[in-house]
Design a protein around this motif. Structure first.
Motif, short mmCIF file in Angstrom:
data_model
loop_
_atom_site.label_atom_id
_atom_site.label_comp_id
_atom_site.label_asym_id
_atom_site.label_seq_id
_atom_site.Cartn_x
_atom_site.Cartn_y
_atom_site.Cartn_z
N PHE A 1 -7.29 -7.81 6.96
CA PHE A 1 -6.87 -6.45 7.34
C PHE A 1 -6.26 -6.35 8.73
CE2 PHE A 1 -9.30 -6.10 3.67
CZ PHE A 1 -8.65 -5.11 2.96
N ALA A 2 -6.27 -7.45 9.48
CA ALA A 2 -5.75 -7.40 10.85
C ALA A 2 -4.25 -7.12 10.87
CB ALA A 2 -6.07 -8.72 11.57
N GLY A 3 -3.50 -7.79 10.02
CA GLY A 3 -2.03 -7.68 10.05
C GLY A 3 -1.54 -6.30 9.63
N ILE A 4 -2.11 -5.78 8.55
CA ILE A 4 -1.66 -4.45 8.08
C ILE A 4 -2.02 -3.38 9.12
CG2 ILE A 4 -3.77 -3.97 6.72
CD1 ILE A 4 -0.34 -3.08 5.42
N ALA A 5 -3.16 -3.57 9.80
CA ALA A 5 -3.55 -2.59 10.84
C ALA A 5 -2.52 -2.57 11.95
CB ALA A 5 -4.93 -2.96 11.40
N VAL A 6 -2.10 -3.75 12.40
CA VAL A 6 -1.12 -3.81 13.49
C VAL A 6 0.20 -3.20 13.04
CG1 VAL A 6 0.19 -5.34 15.01
CG2 VAL A 6 -2.22 -5.82 14.53
N PHE A 7 0.64 -3.54 11.85
CA PHE A 7 1.92 -2.99 11.35
C PHE A 7 1.88 -1.46 11.31
CE2 PHE A 7 4.41 -1.56 7.56
CZ PHE A 7 5.67 -1.69 8.15
N ASN B 1 8.55 -6.07 22.15
CA ASN B 1 7.75 -6.47 21.00
C ASN B 1 7.28 -5.24 20.25
OD1 ASN B 1 5.88 -7.30 19.18
ND2 ASN B 1 4.64 -8.49 20.62
N ARG B 2 7.84 -5.01 19.06
CA ARG B 2 7.53 -3.77 18.36
C ARG B 2 6.14 -3.78 17.73
NH1 ARG B 2 11.96 -5.91 16.01
NH2 ARG B 2 13.34 -4.31 16.80
N PHE B 3 5.44 -4.89 17.82
CA PHE B 3 4.05 -4.94 17.34
C PHE B 3 3.04 -4.84 18.50
CE2 PHE B 3 6.52 -7.13 14.06
CZ PHE B 3 6.11 -6.43 12.93
N ASP B 4 3.55 -4.59 19.70
CA ASP B 4 2.68 -4.57 20.89
C ASP B 4 1.89 -3.25 20.94
OD1 ASP B 4 1.52 -4.90 23.34
OD2 ASP B 4 3.40 -5.15 24.44
N LEU B 5 0.58 -3.34 21.06
CA LEU B 5 -0.24 -2.12 21.14
C LEU B 5 -0.88 -1.94 22.52
CD1 LEU B 5 -1.97 -2.19 17.62
CD2 LEU B 5 0.07 -0.93 18.33
N LEU C 1 -14.13 -3.36 11.05
CA LEU C 1 -14.12 -4.34 12.14
C LEU C 1 -12.91 -5.27 12.00
CD1 LEU C 1 -15.50 -5.40 14.67
CD2 LEU C 1 -16.94 -6.86 13.21
N GLY C 2 -12.56 -5.62 10.77
CA GLY C 2 -11.36 -6.44 10.56
C GLY C 2 -10.10 -5.73 11.05
N LEU C 3 -10.01 -4.42 10.79
CA LEU C 3 -8.88 -3.62 11.28
C LEU C 3 -8.91 -3.58 12.81
CD1 LEU C 3 -9.37 -0.73 8.70
CD2 LEU C 3 -7.32 -2.14 8.80
N ALA C 4 -10.09 -3.37 13.38
CA ALA C 4 -10.23 -3.28 14.84
C ALA C 4 -9.86 -4.61 15.50
CB ALA C 4 -11.65 -2.88 15.21
N HIS C 5 -10.20 -5.72 14.87
CA HIS C 5 -9.81 -7.04 15.41
C HIS C 5 -8.29 -7.13 15.56
CE1 HIS C 5 -13.65 -9.35 13.97
NE2 HIS C 5 -13.83 -8.77 15.13
N GLY C 6 -7.58 -6.70 14.53
CA GLY C 6 -6.11 -6.76 14.57
C GLY C 6 -5.57 -5.92 15.72
N LEU C 7 -6.07 -4.70 15.83
CA LEU C 7 -5.58 -3.79 16.88
C LEU C 7 -5.90 -4.35 18.26
CD1 LEU C 7 -6.57 -0.26 15.48
CD2 LEU C 7 -4.49 -1.59 15.08
N ALA C 8 -7.11 -4.87 18.43
CA ALA C 8 -7.49 -5.42 19.75
C ALA C 8 -6.65 -6.64 20.09
CB ALA C 8 -8.98 -5.77 19.74
#
Ligand code: NDP
Length: 256
Positions: A226-232, A4-8, A24-31
């Motif tokens: 902002f969650a999706g762009i952070a993960v990408f 999974n290339r989106f796996d962090l 926090l929106g960015l952090a939600h995506g990463l978490a």
């Protein structure tokens, strides 16, 4: 890397200003993608709430109370993140503020405060995190710009200068650190409903209506946008994407 290339999972992220708003929106995506998070801010109450929120998503999270305009404090913060979370793979330079005055009314100390918070802090955090990002083998730096990276506004004197500067800083770092397999990109948020813009709405009459009329999506952005762009941008999915400035703006920057 997993399939999974989106796996962090196994990655560690620093999010400055991660205790509220867009951070926090960015952090939600990463978490949600599995990254452990260090939340950086000055307000301990807000940071404790953000850490509890992120831990509830099943990852490790710590708060490191830091003023990002204080170079010594940033150095201590970086050391603590490496000590407590083991590594740094992702740095999001999101902390920011504005002082809304026309150019002829802005004082030098006000100019310096905005530039130090929004632009110089990104330089200091990135420079001090660089050894750990290089050691990661696939480091990611995400800088937060603004529509003021593209446009001007009479009340955004130092703010627009800082946000224009951060895009050029992003491009310089993308060139410098490509050989280290570190990708450096910027996100340019449109008008997002946060504490920052709640303040602006009080100060600038008619702003709310103008934003709705000027945004093709017909709404203010939400921190969840902002969650999706952070993960990408934090994941191997973006390994050939560097030096870009990506609007997340409901079409604001492309409306004729
Ligand atoms: P908020 O005011 O909600 O969040 C700002 C964050 O920055 C807070 O977490 C704050 O934490 C932190 N911060 C500010 N100064 C410092 C400092 N000196 N040291 C450490 N942390 C600091 O604003 P937004 O979420 O709206 O803004 C986040 C970023 O997005 C900013 O860079 C902003 O310019 C940018 N942006 C926002 C837009 C919007 O419409 N909201 C549009 C375009 C860009 P604490 O108070 O704990 O220090």
């Amino acid at each position: 890397m997993t399939s999974n290339r989106f796996d962090l999972r196994g990655k560690v992220a620093i999010v400055t200003g991660g205790n509220g708003g867009i951070g926090l929106g960015l952090a939600h995506g990463l978490a949600d993608a599995g990254a452990d998070i260090a939340v950086i801010g000055r307000n301990e109450t807000k940071s404790a709430a953000a850490v509890a929120d992120l831990r509830a998503r099943g990852v490790k999270a710590i708060a490191v109370t830091t003023d990002v305009t204080d170079k010594a404090a940033v150095g201590a913060m970086i050391d603590r993140v490496v000590k407590e979370l083991g590594r740094i793979d992702i740095l999001i330079n999101n902390a920011g503020m504005s002082i809304r005055k026309p150019p002829h009314e802005l004082e030098l100390d006000e100019w310096n405060k905005v530039i130090d918070t929004n632009l110089t802090s990104a330089f200091v955090c990135s420079k001090l995190a660089y050894p750990a990002l290089k050691a990661s083998g696939n480091g990611k730096v995400i800088n937060i710009g603004s529509m003021m990276s593209i446009f001007g506004a009479s009340f955004a004197t130092a703010y627009a200068a800082s946000k224009g500067g951060i895009v050029q800083y992003t491009r310089a770092c993308a060139n410098a650190w490509a050989p280290d397999n570190i990708q450096v990109n910027a996100i340019l948020p449109g008008w997002i409903d946060t504490d920052l813009t709640r303040g602006a709405r009080k100060q600038v009459s008619g702003l709310h209506e103008r934003v709705l009329a000027r945004t093709p999506a017909g709404r203010w952005g939400d921190i969840d946008d902002f969650a999706g762009i952070a993960v990408f941008l934090a994941s191997p999915a973006s390994n050939f994407v560097t030096g870009t400035a990506i609007p997340v703006d409901g079409g604001f920057s492309v409306m004729a």
